[in-house]
Design a protein around this motif. Structure first.
Motif, short mmCIF file in Angstrom:
data_model
loop_
_atom_site.label_atom_id
_atom_site.label_comp_id
_atom_site.label_asym_id
_atom_site.label_seq_id
_atom_site.Cartn_x
_atom_site.Cartn_y
_atom_site.Cartn_z
N ARG A 153 -22.40 -29.52 51.18
CA ARG A 153 -22.04 -30.93 51.33
C ARG A 153 -20.53 -31.05 51.33
O ARG A 153 -19.84 -30.49 50.48
CB ARG A 153 -22.62 -31.75 50.18
CG ARG A 153 -22.21 -33.24 50.24
CD ARG A 153 -22.70 -34.01 49.03
NE ARG A 153 -24.15 -34.08 49.01
CZ ARG A 153 -24.88 -34.01 47.90
NH1 ARG A 153 -24.31 -33.87 46.72
NH2 ARG A 153 -26.20 -34.07 47.97
N CYS A 154 -20.00 -31.78 52.29
CA CYS A 154 -18.58 -32.07 52.37
C CYS A 154 -18.20 -32.94 51.18
O CYS A 154 -18.81 -33.98 50.95
CB CYS A 154 -18.26 -32.79 53.68
SG CYS A 154 -16.56 -33.35 53.80
N THR A 155 -17.17 -32.54 50.44
CA THR A 155 -16.78 -33.33 49.27
C THR A 155 -15.80 -34.44 49.65
O THR A 155 -15.41 -35.23 48.80
CB THR A 155 -16.18 -32.44 48.17
OG1 THR A 155 -15.13 -31.64 48.72
CG2 THR A 155 -17.24 -31.53 47.58
N ASP A 156 -15.42 -34.52 50.94
CA ASP A 156 -14.58 -35.63 51.38
C ASP A 156 -15.41 -36.79 51.95
O ASP A 156 -15.16 -37.93 51.64
CB ASP A 156 -13.56 -35.14 52.42
CG ASP A 156 -12.39 -34.42 51.76
OD1 ASP A 156 -11.97 -34.86 50.66
OD2 ASP A 156 -11.91 -33.43 52.32
N CYS A 157 -16.40 -36.48 52.79
CA CYS A 157 -17.17 -37.57 53.41
C CYS A 157 -18.65 -37.55 53.03
O CYS A 157 -19.37 -38.49 53.36
CB CYS A 157 -17.01 -37.54 54.93
SG CYS A 157 -18.02 -36.30 55.77
N GLY A 158 -19.12 -36.51 52.39
CA GLY A 158 -20.51 -36.47 51.93
C GLY A 158 -21.50 -35.92 52.93
O GLY A 158 -22.68 -35.78 52.62
N VAL A 196 -15.95 -25.76 58.14
CA VAL A 196 -15.40 -27.13 58.17
C VAL A 196 -16.52 -28.13 58.43
O VAL A 196 -17.54 -27.82 59.04
CB VAL A 196 -14.30 -27.30 59.25
CG1 VAL A 196 -13.08 -26.45 58.94
CG2 VAL A 196 -14.85 -27.02 60.63
N CYS A 197 -16.29 -29.35 57.97
CA CYS A 197 -17.25 -30.44 58.16
C CYS A 197 -17.28 -30.86 59.63
O CYS A 197 -16.23 -31.12 60.21
CB CYS A 197 -16.85 -31.61 57.28
SG CYS A 197 -17.88 -33.07 57.52
N PRO A 198 -18.47 -30.94 60.23
CA PRO A 198 -18.53 -31.36 61.63
C PRO A 198 -18.20 -32.83 61.84
O PRO A 198 -17.92 -33.24 62.95
CB PRO A 198 -20.00 -31.07 62.02
CG PRO A 198 -20.74 -31.09 60.74
CD PRO A 198 -19.78 -30.62 59.68
N ARG A 199 -18.19 -33.62 60.77
CA ARG A 199 -17.88 -35.05 60.91
C ARG A 199 -16.38 -35.32 60.71
O ARG A 199 -15.77 -35.97 61.53
CB ARG A 199 -18.67 -35.88 59.90
CG ARG A 199 -18.33 -37.38 59.97
CD ARG A 199 -18.86 -38.14 58.77
NE ARG A 199 -20.29 -38.37 58.88
CZ ARG A 199 -21.07 -38.61 57.81
NH1 ARG A 199 -20.56 -38.64 56.60
NH2 ARG A 199 -22.35 -38.82 57.96
N CYS A 200 -15.80 -34.78 59.59
CA CYS A 200 -14.41 -35.17 59.27
C CYS A 200 -13.44 -33.99 59.31
O CYS A 200 -12.25 -34.18 59.07
CB CYS A 200 -14.36 -35.87 57.92
SG CYS A 200 -14.55 -34.76 56.50
N ARG A 201 -13.93 -32.79 59.62
CA ARG A 201 -13.11 -31.57 59.76
C ARG A 201 -12.52 -31.09 58.43
O ARG A 201 -11.67 -30.20 58.42
CB ARG A 201 -12.00 -31.74 60.79
CG ARG A 201 -12.45 -32.31 62.13
CD ARG A 201 -13.60 -31.59 62.77
NE ARG A 201 -13.29 -30.22 63.19
CZ ARG A 201 -14.19 -29.32 63.56
NH1 ARG A 201 -15.46 -29.62 63.54
NH2 ARG A 201 -13.84 -28.12 63.93
ZN LIG Z 1 -16.74 -34.41 55.91
#
Ligand SMILES: [Zn+2]
Length: 146
Positions: A35-40, A49-54
């Motif tokens: 789980r991305c800890t920046d955008c969830g 890297v997160c595919p939504r917010c990088r």
């Molecule tokens: Zn993210």
């Protein structure tokens, strides 16, 4: 000793720098999702890297281990000789509870293939393939509990 459904001759999954934490959790019989800890946003398999917010910031969040069969197929062909006495078996995409839409491709075990259905509730059943490798299979949730 846990239950076994597939033979030792099954090809072993390869861990990478991004997935080793997931495999270590699995070896301890903990089903997790990155789980991305920046955008969830959750993702699987784990990636850099997160595919939504990088963002590269991520954690492995523990899941309850339950899910729903999203789709499945019944395999009748023994793709390796060691599977000759294991066919037919079920390969399913399981929609994992609490995983934000992440699905895991695995097997549904302890049920006749003709009794598997889309929408069936399942729970993780760990199969220890070796001292440092456990694979999450899924079995039907029994009425009145797991
Ligand atoms: Zn993210």
């Amino acid at each position: 000793m846990t239950a076994r459904w597939f033979p030792d001759e099954m090809p072993v999954p390869a861990a990478s720098a991004e997935t080793v934490g997931w495999w270590e959790a699995a070896a301890a019989h903990r089903l997790v999702v990155q789980r991305c800890t920046d955008c969830g946003r959750t993702r699987h398999p784990p990636g850099p890297v997160c595919p939504r917010c990088r963002s590269a910031a991520a954690e492995l969040a523990e899941l309850p281990g339950t899910g729903t069969v999203y789709t499945f197929t019944v395999v009748h062909q023994a793709f390796i000789p060691a599977l000759a006495d294991r066919v037919p078996y079920v390969v399913a995409g399981v929609d994992l509870d609490g995983a934000g839409g992440v699905r895991l491709v695995s097997n549904v075990v302890d049920v006749a293939p003709e009794d598997v259905a889309i929408g069936m509730r399942v729970v993780v059943a760990w199969e220890d393939m070796g001292p440092e490798l456990a694979l999450p299979r899924f079995r039907p949730v029994e009425e009145g509990g797991t």
